[in-house]
Design a protein around this motif. Structure first.
Motif, PDB file in Angstrom:
ATOM      1  N   LEU A   1      70.084  29.586  40.986  1.00  0.00           N
ATOM      2  CA  LEU A   1      70.800  30.400  40.002  1.00  0.00           C
ATOM      3  C   LEU A   1      71.912  29.618  39.310  1.00  0.00           C
ATOM      4  N   ALA A   2      72.387  28.527  39.928  1.00  0.00           N
ATOM      5  CA  ALA A   2      73.541  27.815  39.394  1.00  0.00           C
ATOM      6  C   ALA A   2      73.260  26.355  39.028  1.00  0.00           C
ATOM      7  N   HIS A   3      72.212  25.769  39.543  1.00  0.00           N
ATOM      8  CA  HIS A   3      71.971  24.335  39.336  1.00  0.00           C
ATOM      9  C   HIS A   3      71.306  24.088  37.984  1.00  0.00           C
ATOM     10  N   PRO A   4      71.779  23.109  37.221  1.00  0.00           N
ATOM     11  CA  PRO A   4      71.221  22.833  35.893  1.00  0.00           C
ATOM     12  C   PRO A   4      69.736  22.481  35.899  1.00  0.00           C
ATOM     13  N   ALA A   5      69.222  21.958  36.991  1.00  0.00           N
ATOM     14  CA  ALA A   5      67.803  21.615  37.044  1.00  0.00           C
ATOM     15  C   ALA A   5      66.925  22.856  36.916  1.00  0.00           C
ATOM     16  N   TRP A   6      67.403  23.992  37.398  1.00  0.00           N
ATOM     17  CA  TRP A   6      66.629  25.224  37.326  1.00  0.00           C
ATOM     18  C   TRP A   6      67.061  26.118  36.166  1.00  0.00           C
ATOM     19  N   THR A   7      68.295  25.993  35.728  1.00  0.00           N
ATOM     20  CA  THR A   7      68.793  26.892  34.688  1.00  0.00           C
ATOM     21  C   THR A   7      68.585  26.340  33.287  1.00  0.00           C
TER      22      THR A   7
END
Length: 76
Positions: A42-48
């Protein structure tokens, strides 16, 4: 199979960065412990899809362009 070779597999709670909690099975901690995550999907740039800007002021990219900027791969 040898006895006592595998760690205890039990239920724990995982708390996401937004405060939501879910239960899962894990070998981490003890039964009923809560794992609080600092980085999660929910917070990591790789997923967001966070912006990955390249800020370079006279660094490697500038040196590369200075050395190889005049080269071209096509025929003239």
């Amino acid at each position: 199979m040898k006895a006592e070779t595998h760690p205890d597999y039990h239920m724990i709670k995982v708390q996401m960065t937004d405060g939501t909690v879910f239960e899962t099975r894990s070998t981490w901690g003890k039964e009923g412990d809560t794992m609080q995550l600092d980085i999660d999907p929910l917070a990591h740039p790789a997923w967001t899809g966070g912006r990955g800007q390249m800020l370079d002021q006279g660094g490697q990219v500038a040196r590369f362009n200075k050395r190889f900027g005049g080269l071209s791969l096509g025929k003239k």
